[in-house]
Write a protein that holds these residues in place. Structure first.
Motif, PDB file in Angstrom:
ATOM      1  N   ASP A   1     105.831  54.636  46.678  1.00 44.84           N
ATOM      2  CA  ASP A   1     105.590  53.636  47.724  1.00 44.84           C
ATOM      3  C   ASP A   1     104.178  53.065  47.682  1.00 44.84           C
ATOM      4  O   ASP A   1     103.992  51.859  47.793  1.00 44.84           O
ATOM      5  N   VAL A   2     103.183  53.932  47.544  1.00 46.50           N
ATOM      6  CA  VAL A   2     101.793  53.459  47.631  1.00 46.50           C
ATOM      7  C   VAL A   2     100.955  53.768  46.391  1.00 46.50           C
ATOM      8  O   VAL A   2      99.843  53.269  46.274  1.00 46.50           O
ATOM      9  N   GLY A   3     101.472  54.555  45.483  1.00 50.54           N
ATOM     10  CA  GLY A   3     100.690  54.925  44.304  1.00 50.54           C
ATOM     11  C   GLY A   3     101.433  54.711  43.003  1.00 50.54           C
ATOM     12  O   GLY A   3     101.458  55.597  42.146  1.00 50.54           O
ATOM     13  N   VAL A   4     102.004  53.523  42.852  1.00 49.86           N
ATOM     14  CA  VAL A   4     102.838  53.247  41.669  1.00 49.86           C
ATOM     15  C   VAL A   4     102.049  53.443  40.375  1.00 49.86           C
ATOM     16  O   VAL A   4     102.573  53.984  39.402  1.00 49.86           O
ATOM     17  N   SER A   5     100.786  53.018  40.370  1.00 46.05           N
ATOM     18  CA  SER A   5      99.981  53.197  39.147  1.00 46.05           C
ATOM     19  C   SER A   5      99.828  54.684  38.817  1.00 46.05           C
ATOM     20  O   SER A   5      99.799  55.071  37.645  1.00 46.05           O
ATOM     21  N   HIS A   6      99.764  55.523  39.842  1.00 41.05           N
ATOM     22  CA  HIS A   6      99.672  56.973  39.630  1.00 41.05           C
ATOM     23  C   HIS A   6     100.973  57.496  39.023  1.00 41.05           C
ATOM     24  O   HIS A   6     100.948  58.399  38.192  1.00 41.05           O
TER      25      HIS A   6
ATOM     26  N   LYS B   1      90.140  56.165  48.791  1.00 38.77           N
ATOM     27  CA  LYS B   1      89.828  54.954  49.560  1.00 38.77           C
ATOM     28  C   LYS B   1      90.914  53.885  49.380  1.00 38.77           C
ATOM     29  O   LYS B   1      91.146  53.085  50.277  1.00 38.77           O
ATOM     30  N   ASN B   2      91.585  53.883  48.220  1.00 38.69           N
ATOM     31  CA  ASN B   2      92.675  52.926  47.977  1.00 38.69           C
ATOM     32  C   ASN B   2      93.839  53.133  48.936  1.00 38.69           C
ATOM     33  O   ASN B   2      94.639  52.223  49.148  1.00 38.69           O
ATOM     34  N   PHE B   3      93.943  54.327  49.480  1.00 37.44           N
ATOM     35  CA  PHE B   3      95.049  54.665  50.374  1.00 37.44           C
ATOM     36  C   PHE B   3      94.600  54.774  51.824  1.00 37.44           C
ATOM     37  O   PHE B   3      95.354  55.220  52.691  1.00 37.44           O
ATOM     38  N   GLY B   4      93.355  54.388  52.092  1.00 39.13           N
ATOM     39  CA  GLY B   4      92.831  54.423  53.455  1.00 39.13           C
ATOM     40  C   GLY B   4      92.553  55.836  53.951  1.00 39.13           C
ATOM     41  O   GLY B   4      92.570  56.088  55.151  1.00 39.13           O
ATOM     42  N   LEU B   5      92.272  56.745  53.033  1.00 42.25           N
ATOM     43  CA  LEU B   5      92.002  58.137  53.391  1.00 42.25           C
ATOM     44  C   LEU B   5      90.592  58.513  52.963  1.00 42.25           C
ATOM     45  O   LEU B   5      90.017  57.897  52.064  1.00 42.25           O
ATOM     46  N   THR B   6      90.064  59.551  53.583  1.00 39.80           N
ATOM     47  CA  THR B   6      88.802  60.103  53.107  1.00 39.80           C
ATOM     48  C   THR B   6      89.104  60.957  51.881  1.00 39.80           C
ATOM     49  O   THR B   6      90.265  61.319  51.630  1.00 39.80           O
TER      50      THR B   6
END
Length: 128
Positions: A34-39, A87-92
């Motif tokens: 969903d949010v980390g396709v490149s991963h 930071k790409n996912f809005g997390l610390t």
């Protein structure tokens, strides 16, 4: 000098485990797609490289010590480096590290490489 037959068998099992962890992570981690396709794509590349190394070990394990150690180090560094993408996912960084290290499959990817590296190094220095 190559690795002993016993260590070779253990390394084969660990590579199979690493591939299993990667595949299971791809199939079960919804956030990955969903949010980390490149991963997810990087994980697919990890699996392909692991399969290549596994195939080479099964066919002929001579002169693979350096490849296994270098690939293991690269993989571990990249997996730990994943934390820097928080930071790409809005997390610390802390929040993302906690999230990643609560996924046993992610831990399995790291631990498998560390064990392979240690097995090869220990065997190399125990033969001297």
């Amino acid at each position: 000098m190559g690795i002993s037959k016993h260590i070779k068998q253990i390394i084969i099992i660990i590579y199979i485990f690493s591939i299993f962890c990667g595949l299971l992570l791809l199939f079960t981690d919804v956030e990955l797609w969903d949010v980390g396709v490149s991963h997810a794509y990087v994980l697919i590349i990890f699996i392909i490289i692991d399969l290549g190394i596994l195939t080479k070990i099964i066919i002929n394990s001579k002169n693979l010590n350096q490849i296994c150690i270098i690939w293991g180090l690269i993989k571990v560094i990249l997996l730990f480096g994943d934390i820097l993408t928080a930071k790409n996912f809005g997390l610390t960084y802390y929040e993302f590290a906690v999230y990643l290290f609560n996924i046993w499959l992610f831990n399995g990817l790291i631990i498998s490489q560390v064990i392979i590296i240690l097995l090869i190094i220990i065997e190399k220095y125990s033969r001297r």
